[in-house]
Design an enzyme around this catalytic site. Sequence first.
Site, mmCIF file in Angstrom:
data_model
loop_
_atom_site.group_PDB
_atom_site.id
_atom_site.type_symbol
_atom_site.label_atom_id
_atom_site.label_comp_id
_atom_site.label_asym_id
_atom_site.label_seq_id
_atom_site.Cartn_x
_atom_site.Cartn_y
_atom_site.Cartn_z
ATOM 1 C CG ASP A 1 -1.775 1.219 1.337
ATOM 2 O OD1 ASP A 1 -2.561 1.486 0.410
ATOM 3 O OD2 ASP A 1 -1.641 1.938 2.340
ATOM 4 C CD GLU B 1 -3.416 -2.257 -0.998
ATOM 5 O OE1 GLU B 1 -3.984 -1.164 -1.170
ATOM 6 O OE2 GLU B 1 -3.507 -2.915 0.065
#
Length: 228
Positions: free
Chosen positions: A49, A121
């Site tokens: 992320d 992610e």
Amino acid sequence: MKLSRDILAFQARLGHEFSSPELLIRALTHPSVSSPNRQDNQRLEFLGDRVLGLVMATALLEHDKDATEGQLAPRFNALVRKETCADVARQIDLGAVLKLGRSEMLSGGRRKQALLGDAMEAVIAAVYRDAGFEAAQSVILRLWGKRVGTVEEDARDPKTALQEFVQARRQPPPAYVLVARKGPDHEPIFTIAARLEDGTEEQATAGSKRLAEQAAAKALLAKLEQQT
């Protein structure tokens, strides 16, 4: 580590050949199938992320050198949100190689937006850990493709735009009404009506209330703009 044909094919779709393939396997391992001897992808998701955020922030700054922070923020949010990550995951058929527990497989886990976004992610983090920032940046920019250049329209929040439109005409803000909820608990489908005080409305259906509200707001705004 010897990789299966499916994983090798996924590496090709991803555009990165791993020096440490165990990183990729970990990125594809959902918590539902983890064990003391098999780590899941949650820690990689946390890292990915942040890597994605840095790449997108840099790309936006380079794409529009005159944009203000106020203009950049919604564009950034549109590029890194879970829905976008899930779209990219579908683009490379990430769901086909996810390692899931039986309950997740039976409940359609390979198609779940949140699960796909999280795994995307994690894969980004795996590339970063395997080959460094430049390799991760290259993969991200290739997979996100034209999204950086076309994000302005996506970044416009339909609910905010609709509220500004009606307030400018001195009308009360719209209400969002749940019309129907169908499907099983693990994969619900919501129908939402965006409704004005005079009864004008538009409905939309999506897999979450938020997405249905946004789609209904977009449809209602388009109707109102055609009437003016």
